[in-house]
Design a protein around this motif. Sequence first.
Motif, PDB file in Angstrom:
ATOM      1  N   TYR A  30      46.601  62.259  57.985  1.00 30.98           N
ATOM      2  CA  TYR A  30      47.111  61.624  56.776  1.00 30.98           C
ATOM      3  C   TYR A  30      47.560  60.187  57.022  1.00 30.98           C
ATOM      4  N   TRP A  31      47.974  59.863  58.239  1.00 30.32           N
ATOM      5  CA  TRP A  31      48.295  58.488  58.583  1.00 30.32           C
ATOM      6  C   TRP A  31      47.027  57.647  58.511  1.00 30.32           C
ATOM      7  N   TYR A  32      45.926  58.142  59.054  1.00 33.47           N
ATOM      8  CA  TYR A  32      44.655  57.424  59.007  1.00 33.47           C
ATOM      9  C   TYR A  32      44.174  57.284  57.570  1.00 33.47           C
ATOM     10  N   LYS A  33      44.311  58.342  56.775  1.00 36.44           N
ATOM     11  CA  LYS A  33      43.889  58.292  55.373  1.00 36.44           C
ATOM     12  C   LYS A  33      44.676  57.224  54.606  1.00 36.44           C
ATOM     13  N   SER A  34      45.978  57.150  54.835  1.00 33.68           N
ATOM     14  CA  SER A  34      46.792  56.165  54.123  1.00 33.68           C
ATOM     15  C   SER A  34      46.421  54.748  54.547  1.00 33.68           C
ATOM     16  N   ARG A  35      46.118  54.534  55.799  1.00 30.09           N
ATOM     17  CA  ARG A  35      45.701  53.200  56.264  1.00 30.09           C
ATOM     18  C   ARG A  35      44.345  52.828  55.694  1.00 30.09           C
ATOM     19  N   ALA A  36      43.442  53.792  55.613  1.00 28.25           N
ATOM     20  CA  ALA A  36      42.102  53.512  55.098  1.00 28.25           C
ATOM     21  C   ALA A  36      42.142  53.201  53.610  1.00 28.25           C
ATOM     22  N   SER A  37      43.054  53.827  52.881  1.00 30.67           N
ATOM     23  CA  SER A  37      43.113  53.595  51.440  1.00 30.67           C
ATOM     24  C   SER A  37      43.748  52.249  51.103  1.00 30.67           C
ATOM     25  N   LYS A  38      44.466  51.640  52.025  1.00 29.21           N
ATOM     26  CA  LYS A  38      45.091  50.348  51.777  1.00 29.21           C
ATOM     27  C   LYS A  38      44.077  49.206  51.843  1.00 29.21           C
ATOM     28  N   ALA A  39      43.001  49.391  52.552  1.00 23.93           N
ATOM     29  CA  ALA A  39      42.000  48.341  52.688  1.00 23.93           C
ATOM     30  C   ALA A  39      41.039  48.372  51.499  1.00 23.93           C
ATOM     31  N   LEU A  40      40.551  47.197  51.124  1.00 21.55           N
ATOM     32  CA  LEU A  40      39.582  47.109  50.033  1.00 21.55           C
ATOM     33  C   LEU A  40      38.184  47.403  50.559  1.00 21.55           C
ATOM     34  N   SER A  41      37.429  48.133  49.772  1.00 22.60           N
ATOM     35  CA  SER A  41      36.043  48.384  50.146  1.00 22.60           C
ATOM     36  C   SER A  41      35.208  47.152  49.791  1.00 22.60           C
ATOM     37  N   LYS A  42      33.986  47.115  50.262  1.00 25.94           N
ATOM     38  CA  LYS A  42      33.093  45.986  49.978  1.00 25.94           C
ATOM     39  C   LYS A  42      32.864  45.862  48.474  1.00 25.94           C
ATOM     40  N   ALA A  43      32.679  46.986  47.792  1.00 26.86           N
ATOM     41  CA  ALA A  43      32.477  46.960  46.340  1.00 26.86           C
ATOM     42  C   ALA A  43      33.724  46.435  45.628  1.00 26.86           C
ATOM     43  N   ASP A  44      34.903  46.817  46.110  1.00 25.68           N
ATOM     44  CA  ASP A  44      36.155  46.320  45.517  1.00 25.68           C
ATOM     45  C   ASP A  44      36.280  44.811  45.699  1.00 25.68           C
ATOM     46  N   GLU A  45      35.909  44.308  46.873  1.00 25.04           N
ATOM     47  CA  GLU A  45      35.976  42.878  47.122  1.00 25.04           C
ATOM     48  C   GLU A  45      35.023  42.116  46.202  1.00 25.04           C
ATOM     49  N   GLU A  46      33.810  42.659  46.004  1.00 24.43           N
ATOM     50  CA  GLU A  46      32.844  42.010  45.117  1.00 24.43           C
ATOM     51  C   GLU A  46      33.346  41.999  43.674  1.00 24.43           C
ATOM     52  N   THR A  47      33.917  43.121  43.232  1.00 23.58           N
ATOM     53  CA  THR A  47      34.458  43.199  41.874  1.00 23.58           C
ATOM     54  C   THR A  47      35.603  42.216  41.698  1.00 23.58           C
ATOM     55  N   LEU A  48      36.459  42.120  42.685  1.00 20.33           N
ATOM     56  CA  LEU A  48      37.577  41.184  42.630  1.00 20.33           C
ATOM     57  C   LEU A  48      37.082  39.738  42.555  1.00 20.33           C
ATOM     58  N   ALA A  49      36.050  39.409  43.329  1.00 19.73           N
ATOM     59  CA  ALA A  49      35.492  38.056  43.293  1.00 19.73           C
ATOM     60  C   ALA A  49      34.880  37.760  41.915  1.00 19.73           C
ATOM     61  N   GLU A  50      34.188  38.732  41.338  1.00 16.02           N
ATOM     62  CA  GLU A  50      33.613  38.551  40.003  1.00 16.02           C
ATOM     63  C   GLU A  50      34.707  38.345  38.957  1.00 16.02           C
ATOM     64  N   LEU A  51      35.762  39.128  39.047  1.00 14.89           N
ATOM     65  CA  LEU A  51      36.866  38.992  38.097  1.00 14.89           C
ATOM     66  C   LEU A  51      37.554  37.634  38.243  1.00 14.89           C
ATOM     67  N   TRP A  52      37.675  37.162  39.462  1.00 18.56           N
ATOM     68  CA  TRP A  52      38.283  35.858  39.709  1.00 18.56           C
ATOM     69  C   TRP A  52      37.448  34.756  39.066  1.00 18.56           C
ATOM     70  N   GLN A  53      36.127  34.829  39.255  1.00 14.99           N
ATOM     71  CA  GLN A  53      35.244  33.830  38.649  1.00 14.99           C
ATOM     72  C   GLN A  53      35.310  33.893  37.126  1.00 14.99           C
ATOM     73  N   LEU A  54      35.347  35.101  36.584  1.00 14.02           N
ATOM     74  CA  LEU A  54      35.439  35.261  35.128  1.00 14.02           C
ATOM     75  C   LEU A  54      36.749  34.701  34.598  1.00 14.02           C
ATOM     76  N   SER A  55      37.828  34.918  35.309  1.00 16.42           N
ATOM     77  CA  SER A  55      39.118  34.396  34.849  1.00 16.42           C
ATOM     78  C   SER A  55      39.134  32.867  34.873  1.00 16.42           C
ATOM     79  N   GLU A  56      38.517  32.270  35.886  1.00 16.45           N
ATOM     80  CA  GLU A  56      38.441  30.807  35.928  1.00 16.45           C
ATOM     81  C   GLU A  56      37.591  30.278  34.772  1.00 16.45           C
ATOM     82  N   LYS A  57      36.498  30.963  34.477  1.00 16.95           N
ATOM     83  CA  LYS A  57      35.634  30.559  33.365  1.00 16.95           C
ATOM     84  C   LYS A  57      36.385  30.651  32.033  1.00 16.95           C
ATOM     85  N   LEU A  58      37.122  31.746  31.845  1.00 18.88           N
ATOM     86  CA  LEU A  58      37.891  31.915  30.614  1.00 18.88           C
ATOM     87  C   LEU A  58      39.015  30.888  30.511  1.00 18.88           C
ATOM     88  N   GLU A  59      39.610  30.546  31.628  1.00 17.81           N
ATOM     89  CA  GLU A  59      40.660  29.530  31.622  1.00 17.81           C
ATOM     90  C   GLU A  59      40.095  28.175  31.196  1.00 17.81           C
TER      91      GLU A  59
END
Length: 80
Positions: A30-59
């Motif tokens: 469970y210690w390993y599981k909690s550490r693994a869940s704290k890190a962002l997956s590659k898909a999460d990082e891509e989604t975050l980058a897309e959202l960041w670009q969209l927010s800049e465009k909307l701004e």
Amino acid sequence: MNADIDFDLLLALPIVFLVIVVPLWLVLHYWYKSRASKALSKADEETLAELWQLSEKLERRVESLETILDREAPDWRNKS
């Protein structure tokens, strides 16, 4: 008497396993599981980058609209 020693040993091994190995395994699992869940997956990082670009465009769009409104209707900010 030899059979008593073998029986005691056979009984002691599962007890040691249950008392030491299983709790240690559970804690580490469970210690390993909690550490693994704290890190962002590659898909999460891509989604975050897309959202960041969209927010800049909307701004930029909001800033453009505010500039147009400031020119067309200077008192628009005071009306609300």
